[in-house]
Design a protein around this motif. Sequence first.
Motif, PDB file in Angstrom:
ATOM      1  N   VAL A  25      47.082  34.552  36.864  1.00  0.00           N
ATOM      2  CA  VAL A  25      47.010  35.395  35.672  1.00  0.00           C
ATOM      3  C   VAL A  25      48.426  35.863  35.390  1.00  0.00           C
ATOM      4  N   PHE A  27      50.918  37.889  33.327  1.00  0.00           N
ATOM      5  CA  PHE A  27      50.973  38.986  32.367  1.00  0.00           C
ATOM      6  C   PHE A  27      52.383  39.141  31.832  1.00  0.00           C
ATOM      7  N   VAL A  36      48.229  37.805  28.197  1.00  0.00           N
ATOM      8  CA  VAL A  36      47.923  36.879  29.285  1.00  0.00           C
ATOM      9  C   VAL A  36      48.137  35.454  28.807  1.00  0.00           C
ATOM     10  N   ALA A 125      45.580  40.964  26.379  1.00  0.00           N
ATOM     11  CA  ALA A 125      44.711  41.090  27.554  1.00  0.00           C
ATOM     12  C   ALA A 125      43.487  41.948  27.295  1.00  0.00           C
ATOM     13  N   ILE A 140      40.664  37.775  35.276  1.00  0.00           N
ATOM     14  CA  ILE A 140      41.600  38.566  34.482  1.00  0.00           C
ATOM     15  C   ILE A 140      41.241  40.051  34.579  1.00  0.00           C
TER      16      ILE A 140
END
Lengths: 224, 224
Positions: A25, A27, A36, A125, A140
């Motif tokens: 994941v 970020f 994301v 996200a 996530i």
Amino acid sequence: MTEEEFLAAYDASAYPRPSVAVDAVLFTIRDDALQVLLTRRQAHPFAGLLSLPGAFVGPEETLDGAAQRALREKAGLQDIFLEQLYTWGDPGRDPRLRVISVSYYALVPEDRIGPLPEGTALYPAHALPTPLAFDHAGIIRLGLERLRGKVSYTDIAFSLVPEEFTLPQLQRVHELLLGQPLYKANFRKKIAGRIEETGKFTSGGKHRPSRIYRKRALPAEPLL
Amino acid sequence: MTEEEFLAAYDASAYPRPSVAVDAVLFTIRDDALQVLLTRRQAHPFAGLLSLPGAFVGPEETLDGAAQRALREKAGLQDIFLEQLYTWGDPGRDPRLRVISVSYYALVPEDRIGPLPEGTALYPAHALPTPLAFDHAGIIRLGLERLRGKVSYTDIAFSLVPEEFTLPQLQRVHELLLGQPLYKANFRKKIAGRIEETGKFTSGGKHRPSRIYRKRALPAEPLL
DNA sequence: ATAGTAAGTAGCAAATCAAAACTAACTGAC
DNA sequence: GTCAGTTAGTTTTGATTTGCTACTTACTAT
């Protein structure tokens, strides 16, 4: 049954051993939001849906190494913050075959993201398209929780900001991760010891310029 | 190479897929110390050394399920607190074959531990025999860190204490996990909202009896 | 009764936290 | 130039939490 007997039976048994994969994941902060990295799947299963970048773990590869490779291949990123998140192994999470997925979360400042391959892009996200492939929505969500939990007592926020940054910028990152506004004065007191001035200032704004800082290399205190 | 092509190549390749196992670090409090359950290995590799209870993950089994089974088979324990810790996958961590190990930590009050099988016993977590089999010393160390980190902001300490307990008992558990003494008055203020009186008292001591409490079922606040 | 011991309570100073109010430095409109 | 608008950054104040000490309570054993 002893372990050795089990292993022998295990080796001889008809069912295939699980594959082991990693999913990452990634970020970053963009457009004043946490985003994301997702790639659109071409192949069955879940063709057409978005999924996390992942890779199968090679025979001589460490798990961390596989996660790094996945991000290098799918997003061209190298030497970024990467930490293990959780391991997902429910039978049936991949309809093709049993796949154990070791998930990671990664943090990178936006300025380090180059052009992304076709089908790969950033998505906010907190407003993800739905559904996502496999159990990736859950992965996530766990990553978000982990970030929120760690931001107050670790240095992770620095990984989402360029090497040189302003305090309003850094504060905003904290606020986005926590999901709530912070008081300027209190925030500054808290991180005062973890930053150092560059002597530079922003320019071009319609208001007072802000000081530019960098992360302080080593906190002086832990030497006791 | 597409994922499908990779999978095809992966299936056809000569090297064996990794096995996936679970290892559990079972903690309990005994003799005023934090202790870990270890079993002495009979078989190669590391024969004669102590190791964590573990199991290979069955074809239709979840990871959590495999961890529960390992504790049931090796320590006769059921329905105990169990949480995933970390996944270890370095090639070579098992000299026989590639094994990915999903580690768990488990917490149980001493009174729930029955007689243990031959070769299985509790060892003080802060004075473990050395060396341990595989990378199990590292797994236990990580478990200890996780415990220490979580004790202050979660309910995990309750899992190490019988259903009914006294505050000195509960405080001592916190102290053992944190590795430092706590102030009685402050400790009591902090957990006041998470316990309820049973109305009972200890007896038989040479001093003032202490009240007996139980964990409060649901904190009333989170209803907003 | 008295001493010993651990349970439990009260209280205070220091440190930290939440919150508001203030000052500083820039741009652009007049 | 000066004033409004805007965001950067500082000061201050009151509330809450923490670190710590001292006290009272309730039991057992002499």
